[in-house]
Design an enzyme around this catalytic site. Structure first.
Site, PDB file in Angstrom:
ATOM      1  NE  ARG A  66      -0.108  10.353  11.224  1.00  0.00           N
ATOM      2  CZ  ARG A  66       0.300   9.100  11.268  1.00  0.00           C
ATOM      3  NH1 ARG A  66       1.225   8.734  12.164  1.00  0.00           N
ATOM      4  NH2 ARG A  66      -0.189   8.194  10.433  1.00  0.00           N
ATOM      5  N   GLY A  84       8.547  -4.841   3.831  1.00  0.00           N
ATOM      6  CA  GLY A  84       8.355  -5.307   5.201  1.00  0.00           C
ATOM      7  C   GLY A  84       6.910  -5.662   5.448  1.00  0.00           C
ATOM      8  CB  SER A 114      17.163 -10.678   1.981  1.00  0.00           C
ATOM      9  OG  SER A 114      15.925 -10.002   1.838  1.00  0.00           O
ATOM     10  CG  ASP A 142       5.832  10.881  13.784  1.00  0.00           C
ATOM     11  OD1 ASP A 142       5.375  10.104  14.638  1.00  0.00           O
ATOM     12  OD2 ASP A 142       6.525  10.499  12.833  1.00  0.00           O
ATOM     13  CB  THR A 143       6.835  16.974  11.698  1.00  0.00           C
ATOM     14  OG1 THR A 143       7.866  16.609  12.625  1.00  0.00           O
ATOM     15  CG2 THR A 143       6.840  18.474  11.498  1.00  0.00           C
ATOM     16  CB  SER A 184      -0.935  -0.002   1.216  1.00  0.00           C
ATOM     17  OG  SER A 184      -1.853  -1.070   1.139  1.00  0.00           O
ATOM     18  NE  ARG A 199       7.834  -0.137  19.054  1.00  0.00           N
ATOM     19  CZ  ARG A 199       9.090   0.141  19.349  1.00  0.00           C
ATOM     20  NH1 ARG A 199       9.657  -0.401  20.390  1.00  0.00           N
ATOM     21  NH2 ARG A 199       9.790   0.955  18.585  1.00  0.00           N
ATOM     22  CG  HIS A 224       7.595   6.891  12.786  1.00  0.00           C
ATOM     23  ND1 HIS A 224       6.575   7.818  12.774  1.00  0.00           N
ATOM     24  CD2 HIS A 224       7.137   5.834  12.065  1.00  0.00           C
ATOM     25  CE1 HIS A 224       5.558   7.344  12.072  1.00  0.00           C
ATOM     26  NE2 HIS A 224       5.874   6.139  11.636  1.00  0.00           N
TER      27      HIS A 224
END
Length: 315
Positions: free
Chosen positions: A150, A78, A100, A147-148, A12, A87, A174
């Protein structure tokens, strides 16, 4: 000027970045690489069929050799965090994927600027810095750019002023230990607290900022979006595209990207976000921002939290 951007990962986020870039005049070539070649081909076909309304652009689903001579490589590969997954579990899984990918892409594009977007982004930026063999200036984690953004969105709504006038930042990880150094938060040249007072004197219905609530808004926005629609990709994609513009601009800009710390604020050997000067040569260095003691301690705590994760993963 011909510009080539390679995106690794056609999920996405990677696909939305490719689409956003296809609607800008930033790149003349876009290469998408994914282990699922059919997915990459499908995304490219869908994006390419909407490019007749702009100047000609080449978009292909390729393999690592197709990344040769890329100006920018964006790594989004990922897996997303699953229910019940820690986490650290997520970090190790995505680190293994990055390990890889790295030698294959660096071999083909050793001179590119690398934008790391995969989460946990600060850990992934650290790992890529350690294993790629590339100069650190070429490695830019997307860090707290989102984040900034937001934060500025939230402050804009509360202060009733355009986002472009807000100069406030999110520092650190983050993630859950991010924080806002309010000492450096301004509306143009006016500190946000003074701006509230000035707006109230003008008769505007502007309330004092609930600073605890604002950092919670920033930290939890991603989770709220995921809960409501399943994933986040629009805002992060626009943030990455803006970073690409910065990397292709004629002058440098100050942004909150994740990169290796070398003693700044007393922090070393970890990647996190502070004010960083970024431009067409990559990272020039970090700008020291005046923070109070409590804010500096929050940055150190964020660094310690990231180091605790690094200590438990297999590099």
């Amino acid at each position: 000027m011909s510009r080539k951007i390679t995106i690794i990962g056609a999920g996405s986020v990677g696909s939305t970045i490719a689409y956003s870039l296809s609607q800008e005049e930033l790149a003349s070539e876009i290469v998408m690489i994914d282990i699922n070649k059919d997915k990459a081909e499908g995304e490219v076909m869908d994006i390419e069929q909407g490019t007749c309304f702009r100047e000609s652009i080449s978009i292909i689903a390729g393999d690592y050799p197709d990344a040769k001579d890329s100006d920018i490589v964006i790594i989004t590969s990922g897996i997303a965090r699953k229910p019940g997954q820690t986490r650290i579990d997520l970090a190790q899984t995505n680190v293994n994927i990055l390990k890889s990918i790295t030698p294959q892409i660096v071999k083909e594009a050793p001179n590119a600027l690398y934008v790391i977007v995969s989460n946990p982004v600060d850990i992934m930026t650290y790992v890529f810095t350690k294993i790629s063999g590339l100069p650190e200036r070429q490695i830019i984690g997307s860090g707290t750019i989102l984040d900034t953004a937001r934060l500025r969105c939230g402050l804009s709504e509360q202060l009733q002023v355009a986002q472009k006038n807000i100069h406030a930042y999110v520092f650190g990880e983050h993630g859950d230990t991010s924080f806002i150094p309010w000492t450096g938060a301004y509306v143009s040249g006016v500190h946000v607290d003074e701006y509230v007072e000035a707006a109230q004197r003008m008769g505007k219905d502007v309330k004092p900022i609930n600073k605890d609530a604002m950092i919670e808004y920033v930290r939890k926005s991603g989770g709220v979006v995921i809960a409501k629609k399943g994933a986040t990709f629009y805002a992060v994609s626009r943030s990455v595209c803006q970073l690409c513009k910065t990397l292709m601009a004629s002058s440098e800009s100050v942004v909150t990207v994740s990169s290796m710390m070398h003693g700044e604020y007393g922090i070393e050997d970890v990647c996190l976000s502070t004010l960083t000067l970024v431009g067409p040569e990559g990272i020039s260095g970090k700008l020291p921002m005046r923070m109070n003691k409590g804010e500096t301690e929050k940055l150190k705590a964020s660094a310690d939290a990231l180091k605790a994760v690094i200590a438990q993963i297999d590099l």
